[in-house]
Design a protein around this motif. Sequence first.
Motif, PDB file in Angstrom:
ATOM      1  N   SER A 249       0.885  -1.116   0.021  1.00  0.00           N
ATOM      2  CA  SER A 249      -0.169   0.256  -0.081  1.00  0.00           C
ATOM      3  C   SER A 249       0.890   1.300  -0.176  1.00  0.00           C
ATOM      4  O   SER A 249       1.675   1.400   1.033  1.00  0.00           O
ATOM      5  CB  SER A 249      -0.889  -0.010   1.281  1.00  0.00           C
ATOM      6  OG  SER A 249      -1.539   1.132   1.451  1.00  0.00           O
ATOM      7  N   HIS A 278      -0.219  -4.216  -6.089  1.00  0.00           N
ATOM      8  CA  HIS A 278      -0.003  -3.157  -4.882  1.00  0.00           C
ATOM      9  C   HIS A 278      -1.198  -2.020  -5.115  1.00  0.00           C
ATOM     10  O   HIS A 278      -1.876  -2.114  -6.229  1.00  0.00           O
ATOM     11  CB  HIS A 278       1.094  -2.368  -5.343  1.00  0.00           C
ATOM     12  CG  HIS A 278       2.547  -2.985  -4.812  1.00  0.00           C
ATOM     13  ND1 HIS A 278       2.837  -4.460  -5.362  1.00  0.00           N
ATOM     14  CD2 HIS A 278       3.425  -2.976  -3.971  1.00  0.00           C
ATOM     15  CE1 HIS A 278       3.757  -4.753  -4.987  1.00  0.00           C
ATOM     16  NE2 HIS A 278       4.307  -3.605  -3.999  1.00  0.00           N
ATOM     17  N   THR A 279      -1.461  -1.393  -4.489  1.00  0.00           N
ATOM     18  CA  THR A 279      -2.336  -0.107  -4.392  1.00  0.00           C
ATOM     19  C   THR A 279      -1.584   1.287  -4.181  1.00  0.00           C
ATOM     20  O   THR A 279      -0.819   1.217  -3.378  1.00  0.00           O
ATOM     21  CB  THR A 279      -3.589  -0.208  -3.382  1.00  0.00           C
ATOM     22  OG1 THR A 279      -3.043  -0.036  -1.991  1.00  0.00           O
ATOM     23  CG2 THR A 279      -4.429  -1.659  -3.603  1.00  0.00           C
ATOM     24  N   CYS A 280      -2.135   2.060  -5.046  1.00  0.00           N
ATOM     25  CA  CYS A 280      -1.280   3.568  -4.799  1.00  0.00           C
ATOM     26  C   CYS A 280      -2.307   4.694  -4.737  1.00  0.00           C
ATOM     27  O   CYS A 280      -3.370   4.598  -5.615  1.00  0.00           O
ATOM     28  CB  CYS A 280      -0.526   3.720  -5.983  1.00  0.00           C
ATOM     29  SG  CYS A 280       0.379   5.472  -6.036  1.00  0.00           S
ATOM     30  N   SER A 281      -2.453   5.116  -3.750  1.00  0.00           N
ATOM     31  CA  SER A 281      -3.456   6.218  -3.456  1.00  0.00           C
ATOM     32  C   SER A 281      -2.871   7.693  -3.439  1.00  0.00           C
ATOM     33  O   SER A 281      -1.794   7.978  -2.678  1.00  0.00           O
ATOM     34  CB  SER A 281      -4.156   6.005  -2.138  1.00  0.00           C
ATOM     35  OG  SER A 281      -4.794   4.748  -2.082  1.00  0.00           O
ATOM     36  N   GLN A 302      -4.916   5.760 -14.603  1.00  0.00           N
ATOM     37  CA  GLN A 302      -5.881   4.718 -13.953  1.00  0.00           C
ATOM     38  C   GLN A 302      -6.004   3.725 -14.632  1.00  0.00           C
ATOM     39  O   GLN A 302      -5.895   3.451 -16.007  1.00  0.00           O
ATOM     40  CB  GLN A 302      -6.863   5.495 -13.498  1.00  0.00           C
ATOM     41  CG  GLN A 302      -6.733   6.447 -12.131  1.00  0.00           C
ATOM     42  CD  GLN A 302      -8.026   7.211 -11.871  1.00  0.00           C
ATOM     43  OE1 GLN A 302      -8.619   7.935 -12.518  1.00  0.00           O
ATOM     44  NE2 GLN A 302      -8.304   7.170 -10.486  1.00  0.00           N
ATOM     45  N   LYS A 307      -3.349  -0.540  -8.804  1.00  0.00           N
ATOM     46  CA  LYS A 307      -4.405   0.056  -8.702  1.00  0.00           C
ATOM     47  C   LYS A 307      -4.302   1.456  -8.083  1.00  0.00           C
ATOM     48  O   LYS A 307      -3.836   1.612  -6.865  1.00  0.00           O
ATOM     49  CB  LYS A 307      -5.332  -0.908  -7.575  1.00  0.00           C
ATOM     50  CG  LYS A 307      -5.562  -2.447  -8.114  1.00  0.00           C
ATOM     51  CD  LYS A 307      -6.053  -3.257  -6.811  1.00  0.00           C
ATOM     52  CE  LYS A 307      -6.114  -4.741  -7.487  1.00  0.00           C
ATOM     53  NZ  LYS A 307      -4.711  -5.343  -7.430  1.00  0.00           N
ATOM     54  N   GLU A 309      -5.821   5.135  -7.095  1.00  0.00           N
ATOM     55  CA  GLU A 309      -6.892   5.687  -6.611  1.00  0.00           C
ATOM     56  C   GLU A 309      -6.384   7.161  -6.498  1.00  0.00           C
ATOM     57  O   GLU A 309      -5.376   7.424  -5.830  1.00  0.00           O
ATOM     58  CB  GLU A 309      -7.607   5.326  -5.296  1.00  0.00           C
ATOM     59  CG  GLU A 309      -7.944   3.856  -5.475  1.00  0.00           C
ATOM     60  CD  GLU A 309      -8.610   3.279  -4.216  1.00  0.00           C
ATOM     61  OE1 GLU A 309      -8.550   4.177  -3.243  1.00  0.00           O
ATOM     62  OE2 GLU A 309      -9.330   2.112  -4.093  1.00  0.00           O
TER      63      GLU A 309
END
Length: 371
Positions: A249, A278-281, A302, A307, A309
């Motif tokens: 994250s 992975h997620t990327c915010s 995106q 992922k 956001e």
Amino acid sequence: MKPPVTGLQVPGKLALTVSHTEPLVNGHSLPLGTKFSYDSYQTERCFTLIVYGKIAMSNKIRCCFFYGTISKKLIRIFIHCLEKQFLLHLQLHAEFKKFDIRNSNLKVEIVIHKQQEMMWPSEGTHLSKSKTASEKFDSLEDFEALCIDNVVVTHDTRLLTFSLLNDFYAVPPLGSHVFVYNPDKNSMIDRKPYTVFSVIDRSTFQLLVKQYEGGVMSTYICSLQPNQTVKMQGFDHFIDLNVLHKNRSIVILAAGTGITPFYRIIKELSVNKLFRDHTCSLMFYNKTQKDILVKEKLEELQNNVVKLEISHILSQESWGGLTGRIELSHLETFSSESLFLICGPKLFMDKAVAVISEKGVSKSNIIEFNG
């Protein structure tokens, strides 16, 4: 803001391997602990030089970048991989008609196309410190660039495109910045660093610059016109993708032009298959909607591998989204185990670090890109 190819397939390749216990390249010593190896091979048409980024741990991500000069018979190229850089500095055996240079996660490859179809006795003569490794960015190179475009992004921000001159080429490391020299010799400000916003090709890159009232360097850069020449020096700082990869994250806190180091990083994450889990915010703080920089460019990233956001937070406009300045409630959905990347004005960064620390995030999971 300031932070912290496929190869040519030719038969008959003469391989040369460099190990960590035997730090030799063509009989020349390399410093112990080097993470590079050098190789070369030729046909009658081409001579190919290759520098590999060797990593002791096979699970580490290797990203090779480069900058330097290739002209007539001279090559002076710095190859950067993780915390080390490697210098390839040689006088070629003969002049060439053209060349190709490619970089990948594993290597930088220079393919020299000979003027005459014949075998060379060698690639040429290696000059001072050639084929030696050193700590990252021990040497910065002065170079000139031509402004080829100056586009208004918002009322106070410009996107400038530069073309490198005098046979200088570069694909600088992620998160790196370039120093722009002040042409006014009487000014107290000699130069200032700006993060490389985007790399178009090996001789073209972009800077995203906000013009500040009374700002000597920002006023100079934002007023540049096409065909004006600028003196620069680079490249410094980088972000190690391995640090990002070990955290599933990733949370980016950016304010205003603090987005500049992150666009290239997010772009890399969006296409790198190693980040598929992975997620990327991105929490992007601005005053009003008209102040939001490169909104469309970010949205284009995106729905790719990582992922991504994106949340916009405005401090001086009422709208349907989040408002105000950074506070703990904005981060409540993120784990304290996430990796936090921060860039923006000093007051924003100080507040962001305080809020993240209040959330219980360890210092090792906070990376600040100072402006």
